[in-house]
Scaffold this active site. Structure first.
Site, PDB file in Angstrom:
ATOM      1  N   ASP A  72      51.124  78.908  63.242  1.00  0.00           N
ATOM      2  CA  ASP A  72      52.417  79.481  63.646  1.00  0.00           C
ATOM      3  C   ASP A  72      52.592  80.891  63.085  1.00  0.00           C
ATOM      4  OD1 ASP A  72      53.089  77.185  64.977  1.00  0.00           O
ATOM      5  OD2 ASP A  72      54.577  76.484  63.527  1.00  0.00           O
TER       6      ASP A  72
ATOM      7  N   ASP B  29      46.031  80.324  59.474  1.00  0.00           N
ATOM      8  CA  ASP B  29      47.282  79.631  59.711  1.00  0.00           C
ATOM      9  C   ASP B  29      47.476  79.632  61.240  1.00  0.00           C
ATOM     10  OD1 ASP B  29      49.908  78.550  59.256  1.00  0.00           O
ATOM     11  OD2 ASP B  29      50.715  80.556  59.596  1.00  0.00           O
TER      12      ASP B  29
END
Length: 259
Positions: free
Chosen positions: A24, A22
């Protein structure tokens, strides 16, 4: 970090492990939208805008933020600079360094509900863009008026995920495509590194040899622990919480020694 040689690309089919990140609050230490908002004159969004957020429609909300920023005269250069300055999470650059030194073993992919402009800008500035074979995220580019315009990544039928992105659908399709491209050879193990609730769905596609790395005490970690306790048979992968990228390096080293 220097770019890989042609010989590295030639060896890609031999890579044993797939690592999905991922972006953020996983690669970087906070939401990229939050970082960019701080370049606004008042350094925050008006209440009417923050109140417009709808659960499962974060990308739509991000688009509203970027439109508002353009209306307030925030330039492309200011946004670009703000993204470059976002700090990585502790130890993440060390994790990338470890993976660069073992490129023959690891294939890296980003799966993120942020946007392509933010992710590529940050990875290029950090000197690690070349490590990633693929980035799955919402398309994002500046239009003629200087506004950063986002598009949804795809549509899907998963009821658990945001309307514009099901990371499990992306992961499953990628595994099928890569196995074909690799002459029928699957990855030995798959590792998924994340933090948010939308990282749970792809983790459910992992098998018993695979590992989910949730950021400790973040939504992904809490939800996976609950899932493990309530319906352990349905969640097959190992769960290894992390605080620093060094935690992930330590775990990967052990797995490489065992395999």
């Amino acid at each position: 970090m220097t770019a890989p040689s042609n010989s590295t690309h030639a060896a890609q089919q031999e890579q044993r492990f797939l690592v999905l990140f991922d972006f953020d609050e996983t690669i970087i230490c906070e939401s990229s939208d939050d970082s960019v908002v701080r370049v606004l004159p008042g350094q925050q969004l008006p209440t009417w805008l923050t109140d417009s957020y709808r659960e499962g429609h974060y990308s739509e909300f991000s688009q509203k933020i970027l439109a508002y920023m353009a209306e307030q005269g925030v330039s492309k250069e200011s946004i670009h600079s703000a993204v470059e300055k976002i700090p990585p999470n502790p130890g993440l650059l060390n994790l990338f360094q470890f993976m660069q030194s073992h490129q023959q073993d690891f294939e890296l992919v980003v799966v993120s509900d942020a946007n392509m402009y933010f992710i590529e800008t940050w990875l290029e500035h950090a000197g690690v863009r070349h490590l990633f074979r693929k980035i799955f995220t919402n398309p994002g580019s500046f239009d003629a008026t200087g506004r950063l315009v986002l598009q949804p990544f795809h549509s899907h039928s998963c009821s658990r995920c945001p309307v514009n992105m099901c990371k499990q659908a992306i992961l499953r399709e990628y595994l099928v495509d890569r196995q074909k491209e690799r002459g029928g050879t699957p990855f030995t193990r798959v590792f998924y590194i994340g933090d948010g609730s939308n990282d749970v769905c792809p983790s459910q596609a992992l098998g018993p040899e695979d590992t989910a790395f949730p950021r400790r005490d973040y939504p992904m970690h809490r939800l996976l622990v609950e899932m493990q306790q309530l319906q352990s048979a349905k969640f097959k992968a190992n769960i290894v919480p992390w605080v620093s990228g060094e935690d992930i390096v330590d775990c990967l080293k052990k797995m490489m020694e065992e395999s």
